[in-house]
Design an enzyme around this catalytic site. Sequence first.
Site, mmCIF file in Angstrom:
data_model
loop_
_atom_site.group_PDB
_atom_site.id
_atom_site.type_symbol
_atom_site.label_atom_id
_atom_site.label_comp_id
_atom_site.label_asym_id
_atom_site.label_seq_id
_atom_site.Cartn_x
_atom_site.Cartn_y
_atom_site.Cartn_z
ATOM 1 N N CYS A 42 0.875 -1.191 0.007
ATOM 2 C CA CYS A 42 0.028 -0.147 -0.118
ATOM 3 C C CYS A 42 1.022 1.296 -0.067
ATOM 4 O O CYS A 42 0.863 2.171 -0.874
ATOM 5 C CB CYS A 42 -1.010 0.002 1.342
ATOM 6 S SG CYS A 42 -1.974 1.588 1.312
ATOM 7 N N CYS A 47 -1.437 1.616 -3.046
ATOM 8 C CA CYS A 47 -2.577 2.810 -2.814
ATOM 9 C C CYS A 47 -1.832 4.031 -2.834
ATOM 10 O O CYS A 47 -2.596 5.104 -3.325
ATOM 11 C CB CYS A 47 -3.217 2.447 -1.541
ATOM 12 S SG CYS A 47 -3.596 0.783 -0.992
ATOM 13 N N LYS A 50 -0.102 5.277 -6.088
ATOM 14 C CA LYS A 50 -1.311 5.560 -7.021
ATOM 15 C C LYS A 50 -2.142 6.558 -7.221
ATOM 16 O O LYS A 50 -2.507 7.335 -7.895
ATOM 17 C CB LYS A 50 -2.019 4.014 -7.100
ATOM 18 C CG LYS A 50 -3.223 4.071 -8.081
ATOM 19 C CD LYS A 50 -4.093 2.855 -7.769
ATOM 20 C CE LYS A 50 -4.866 2.923 -6.385
ATOM 21 N NZ LYS A 50 -5.580 1.945 -6.081
ATOM 22 N N TYR A 98 6.269 4.535 9.631
ATOM 23 C CA TYR A 98 5.891 3.266 9.987
ATOM 24 C C TYR A 98 6.879 2.430 10.827
ATOM 25 O O TYR A 98 6.692 1.907 11.989
ATOM 26 C CB TYR A 98 5.820 2.257 8.825
ATOM 27 C CG TYR A 98 4.205 2.089 8.240
ATOM 28 C CD1 TYR A 98 3.743 0.938 8.083
ATOM 29 C CD2 TYR A 98 3.569 3.301 7.755
ATOM 30 C CE1 TYR A 98 2.371 0.930 7.419
ATOM 31 C CE2 TYR A 98 2.423 3.322 7.189
ATOM 32 C CZ TYR A 98 1.731 2.084 7.312
ATOM 33 O OH TYR A 98 0.459 1.951 6.403
ATOM 34 N N TYR A 178 -9.555 -3.549 -11.476
ATOM 35 C CA TYR A 178 -9.474 -2.177 -10.929
ATOM 36 C C TYR A 178 -7.957 -1.299 -11.192
ATOM 37 O O TYR A 178 -7.984 -0.366 -11.336
ATOM 38 C CB TYR A 178 -9.956 -1.774 -9.525
ATOM 39 C CG TYR A 178 -9.032 -2.476 -8.236
ATOM 40 C CD1 TYR A 178 -8.017 -1.658 -7.650
ATOM 41 C CD2 TYR A 178 -9.045 -3.719 -8.091
ATOM 42 C CE1 TYR A 178 -7.079 -2.170 -6.544
ATOM 43 C CE2 TYR A 178 -8.192 -4.491 -7.110
ATOM 44 C CZ TYR A 178 -7.242 -3.381 -6.439
ATOM 45 O OH TYR A 178 -6.182 -4.125 -5.421
ATOM 46 N N GLU A 182 -7.506 1.860 -13.319
ATOM 47 C CA GLU A 182 -6.966 3.014 -12.865
ATOM 48 C C GLU A 182 -5.746 3.329 -13.449
ATOM 49 O O GLU A 182 -5.738 4.883 -13.779
ATOM 50 C CB GLU A 182 -6.539 2.715 -11.292
ATOM 51 C CG GLU A 182 -7.751 2.673 -10.494
ATOM 52 C CD GLU A 182 -7.475 2.115 -9.114
ATOM 53 O OE1 GLU A 182 -8.337 2.267 -8.191
ATOM 54 O OE2 GLU A 182 -6.510 1.538 -8.959
ATOM 55 N N ARG A 205 -15.060 -6.667 -13.954
ATOM 56 C CA ARG A 205 -16.187 -7.694 -13.474
ATOM 57 C C ARG A 205 -16.404 -7.964 -11.967
ATOM 58 O O ARG A 205 -15.308 -7.890 -11.189
ATOM 59 C CB ARG A 205 -15.336 -9.119 -13.885
ATOM 60 C CG ARG A 205 -16.222 -10.467 -13.717
ATOM 61 C CD ARG A 205 -15.682 -11.666 -14.518
ATOM 62 N NE ARG A 205 -14.134 -11.924 -14.004
ATOM 63 C CZ ARG A 205 -13.795 -12.663 -12.928
ATOM 64 N NH1 ARG A 205 -14.568 -13.147 -12.306
ATOM 65 N NH2 ARG A 205 -12.486 -12.669 -12.789
ATOM 66 N N HIS A 436 -27.708 21.431 -0.246
ATOM 67 C CA HIS A 436 -27.704 21.999 -1.602
ATOM 68 C C HIS A 436 -26.948 23.128 -1.662
ATOM 69 O O HIS A 436 -26.859 23.956 -1.012
ATOM 70 C CB HIS A 436 -29.419 22.239 -1.905
ATOM 71 C CG HIS A 436 -29.426 22.673 -3.266
ATOM 72 N ND1 HIS A 436 -29.572 21.876 -4.229
ATOM 73 C CD2 HIS A 436 -29.703 23.832 -3.704
ATOM 74 C CE1 HIS A 436 -29.856 22.655 -5.451
ATOM 75 N NE2 HIS A 436 -30.098 23.829 -5.086
ATOM 76 N N GLU A 441 -26.503 15.161 -2.531
ATOM 77 C CA GLU A 441 -28.005 15.248 -2.230
ATOM 78 C C GLU A 441 -28.940 14.342 -2.800
ATOM 79 O O GLU A 441 -29.843 14.049 -2.477
ATOM 80 C CB GLU A 441 -28.513 16.836 -2.486
ATOM 81 C CG GLU A 441 -28.470 17.339 -3.810
ATOM 82 C CD GLU A 441 -28.947 18.646 -3.873
ATOM 83 O OE1 GLU A 441 -30.111 19.094 -3.565
ATOM 84 O OE2 GLU A 441 -28.250 19.686 -4.242
#
Length: 471
Positions: A42, A47, A50, A98, A178, A182, A205, A436, A441
Site C-alpha cells: 500500500c 494505494c 497510485k 511506520y 481496478y 485506474e 467484472r 444543496h 444530495e
Amino acid sequence: MAYDVDLFVIGAGSGGTRAARIAAGHGAKVMIAEEFRVGGTCVIRGCVPKKLMVYASRFVDEFAEAAGFGWTVPQPSFDWPHFVAAKEKEITRLSAIYTTNLHKSGVEILAARATLQDANTILLSDGRTVTAKTILVATGGTPALHPDVPGKELAITSNEIFDLPEFPKRMLIVGGGYIAVEFASVFARIGSAVTLAVRSDNVLRGFDEDMRVGLRDALLEAGVDLRFGCLPTGIEKDADGLRVTMSGCDPIVVDQVLVATGRDPHTRGLGLEKAGVKLGPKGEIVVDDWSCTNVPSIYAVGDVTDRVNLTPVAIREGHAFADTVFGSKKVRVDYSKIATAVFTTPEIGTVGMSEDEARTIASRVDIFAATFKPMKAALSGRKELTIMKIVVDADSDKVLGVHILGESAGEMAQILGIVIKMGGTKADFDETMAVHPTAAEELVTMRVRRMRHERIEPDPMVPGMADGVGE
C-alpha cells in the site's frame, strides 16, 4: 519450551505492522521481518503512490475546465521525473513513520527475508534462526503475469510502473480489473496513448453493471482505446518499440506493456509446506475465522489469505488477530458491507450488493437511480456524467447497496458504509435533509424507481432541482 519471542511477524505491510504494534501493546515480545521496505504494498507500490498519480492526472481536467470560469491558463506541461522524485520522497517519509511507530511500540525490526523451518522456527536470510510461540504471515500479494506469453519479460507490472525512467507515449495495459482501469485513466489523462486489452466484454467484472457501463463510456471519452475479447499472444522488440501480437484484434506497437491481470498470494518460497501449513488452489494460506491456519501456532492476515484483498481489511485482520491471541478477547472480522473505491476519473464508490447480487437473495428489489451532469459542467463544458444507484430490498425497505460513479465517489462511499452497516432503510435516506447544491444530495432526493435493465437517462437539471430543492 522457552521461545525467543512471543510473536514473529513475516512482512511489514499494513496488516503485519498493525498486528505487531497491537500485540506489543498487549505486552508481547515481538519481532517483525521485512525483506524490502517497511510499509508494504500500500505505502510503497500500491494505494499511496497510485493515489498521488491520480491527483497528478486530474490537474489536466482542472486546467481545461478553468477557462469556462473565466481563467486563462498557459499551456500546461507535465514533468514525469519530477513527479517520480516527489512521489519517492513522500513514500520514504511514510515508510519512516511506520518504522518509527514500530520502534515506539517496542517491536524489533529485522531487515531480512524470513522463511519457516517448522511450526515455531524462522530462518533469516542472514543465517540466524529465531523461535516464536506464535508466527504471523503477512506477506501480501504479488502481481500475476498472466497470460503466459512469449516475451512477457519485456512487460512490467504495477510494481515497476511508478519508477519508469521515461514517461511512455504509447502504452498497452492488459486487464480489466481496478488496477488496470485506474492506470488506464491516469496515463491517458497525463498524455499517453493508452490501449486497454480486456479478456471479457467489459471492465470491472463483479461490480454493479451500471457502474461498469458508465466507466467504460468514461474511459472511451478520455481517449482510451478499449479492445474487448483481446489478449496478447506475444511481445517482441522492434525498431519502433514493443510489437505486441494479439488474439482477436490487430497487432500494436507501444513503448510500454503493463500487465495488470490481478495479484497472487505471496507465499512461494516461504517454507509453508515445510511447516505443514495448508494452501489453497491459488497458493493462498487457508485460515479460519480467527486467521489461524491448520497449524495452531501459525496465523495469516491480509492479501496472502485471499479473503478480501483491501488494505483496510488487512489492518482490521491484523488488529483482530492481536486482540484475539494476545489481548484475551475474541475478535472476528465482519466481511459484509465493505465500502471500496476505484480511483479512475470519474471514480467509483461502492458499498453493499450490486443489483444482480441483491436479486439472488431478495424476493423483490427496488432500484432507485439517477444520471446527471455535475453542476460544474454547466460552465466547464465537460461531458462527464455522474451516476448514482440505490439497491433496496422492497419487502424490508433496507438498503442493500449504493453505487456511485462521479467526483468524490470514494469519499461518499466511506460515509455510506456507516449507514449501510447500521442497517439503514430507504425511508432513512428519504427523511434526511439534503445539502444543496451538492451531488450527494441526490442520494436523499431520489424517488423514481426503475425496472431491471432500464437505461438510466441523464437528467438535464442539476442535482436536487428536479424535486424543487433550492427553488
